[in-house]
Design an enzyme around this catalytic site. Structure first.
Site, PDB file in Angstrom:
ATOM      1  N   HIS A 220       0.866  -1.182   0.000  1.00 45.87           N
ATOM      2  CA  HIS A 220       0.000   0.000   0.000  1.00 45.87           C
ATOM      3  C   HIS A 220       0.900   1.228   0.000  1.00 45.87           C
ATOM      4  O   HIS A 220       2.024   1.194   0.514  1.00 45.87           O
ATOM      5  CB  HIS A 220      -0.917  -0.002   1.221  1.00 45.87           C
ATOM      6  CG  HIS A 220      -2.051  -0.972   1.111  1.00 45.87           C
ATOM      7  ND1 HIS A 220      -3.334  -0.680   1.515  1.00 45.87           N
ATOM      8  CD2 HIS A 220      -2.106  -2.242   0.649  1.00 45.87           C
ATOM      9  CE1 HIS A 220      -4.128  -1.725   1.309  1.00 45.87           C
ATOM     10  NE2 HIS A 220      -3.391  -2.682   0.781  1.00 45.87           N
ATOM     11  N   CYS A 251      -7.946  -0.955   3.029  1.00 50.64           N
ATOM     12  CA  CYS A 251      -8.596  -1.956   3.863  1.00 50.64           C
ATOM     13  C   CYS A 251      -9.719  -1.291   4.643  1.00 50.64           C
ATOM     14  O   CYS A 251      -9.459  -0.380   5.437  1.00 50.64           O
ATOM     15  CB  CYS A 251      -7.607  -2.608   4.830  1.00 50.64           C
ATOM     16  SG  CYS A 251      -8.395  -3.811   5.925  1.00 50.64           S
TER      17      CYS A 251
END
Length: 310
Positions: A220, A251
């Site tokens: 990420h 997420c």
């Protein structure tokens, strides 16, 4: 597009890299807008036409928990599951596995955390309980002849617990391998990893008997380190990476997690290194622009904007 980037191959790096495209599952599950099945199918179709050979199709989780993934069975029904493209689906438990098998899935992914806090927040149980559930699901899927992928979350840090011991990660990776997972995706769920951290974790896993060929990195870009971390992994021989068209996703159960590594950003770097992927960067960039229109907002990929001029 021009003939840029210029290519400078480093023979110490893998000559070819495979990409698991996660936008249609991991990407969309974090979005406030739920896309209908025909749009999800068009997204997957565009990505397949671009040359991506592994595309997450959805997940068999509770639609109450993740409404964006409702009707994954209908998505699978609209795909050619006998093609050369694999369409893995996430299965959180045995019930999800049964539903996936009924829908015709040949590729499934299981998901476990390496921290107690995230297990409680995301998976609805203790670390021991959720790990055992994931392992049992992987074993059942492998026994049924399915290809099984294992996701490890919070590998490089947890927003509640902080630092994560690489030896803890190695133990979880061994458990997934022994349960039949042929690929283990290492999730930098909140994007806090740095290149040295990635190197240390990979060296720890290899030292614990995990083959580098079985490891995949899932980054990420929270702190802008995603591509640097990919390069560190390439230097250690990793040749599998997760990425998401346009950088869509994050997420939904970890508030500090921002977008995934954008597929076209990864492709630009790999192309410049002379590393083959078989994926058309222009097609992916165009798909990212289209996907942003479907979601009602621009996606964060810098390469997409540069390639398309938008």
């Amino acid at each position: 597009m021009t003939d840029l980037p210029q290519r400078f191959f480093n023979p110490a790096l893998p000559a070819r890299v495979s990409i698991c495209e996660v936008s249609a599952r991991d990407g969309l599950q974090a979005e406030p807008r739920t896309l209908p099945v025909p749009v999800r199918l068009e997204l997957i179709g565009r990505l397949a036409e671009a040359g991506l050979s592994s595309i997450e199709a959805g997940s068999f989780v509770s639609p109450r928990a993740v409404p964006q993934m409702a009707d994954t069975a209908s998505v699978l029904a609209g795909l050619d599951l006998d093609s050369s493209v694999s369409y893995p689906v996430l299965v959180p438990n045995r019930r999800g596995l049964e539903d996936a098998m009924t829908a015709g899935a040949a590729d499934v992914s299981v998901f476990i955390s390496v921290t107690e806090s995230f297990s409680q927040a995301n998976l609805g149980g203790s670390l021991d309980e959720t790990t055992q559930r994931g392992i049992d699901t992987a074993r059942a899927a492998s026994a049924a002849g399915l290809r099984v992928r294992g996701y490890l979350s919070m590998v490089f840090g947890d927003p509640w617990e902080g630092a994560v011991d690489p030896n803890t990660v190695a133990g979880a990776a061994r458990a997934l391998r022994d349960a039949g997972c042929t690929t283990i995706s290492l999730g930098d769920t909140i994007g806090t990893a740095t290149p040295g951290h990635v190197t240390t974790v990979l060296d720890t896993l290899v030292g614990a008997g995990i083959a580098i060929e079985s490891l995949c990195l899932h980054t990420h870009n929270t702190y802008g380190q995603a591509l640097a971390n990919v390069y560190a992994a390439l230097q250690r021989g990793v040749s599998q990476f997760d990425a998401s068209a346009g950088g869509v996703g994050g997420c939904p159960f970890a508030g500090s997690a921002t977008g995934n590594l954008a597929t076209e950003d990864l492709l630009w770097m790999l192309d410049g290194l002379g590393i083959s992927t078989g994926v058309d960067i222009d097609a992916v960039a165009a798909t990212s622009q289209w996907l942003g229109e479907q979601l009602g907002h621009a996606l964060p990929s810098a390469t997409s904007a540069a390639v398309t001029g938008r």
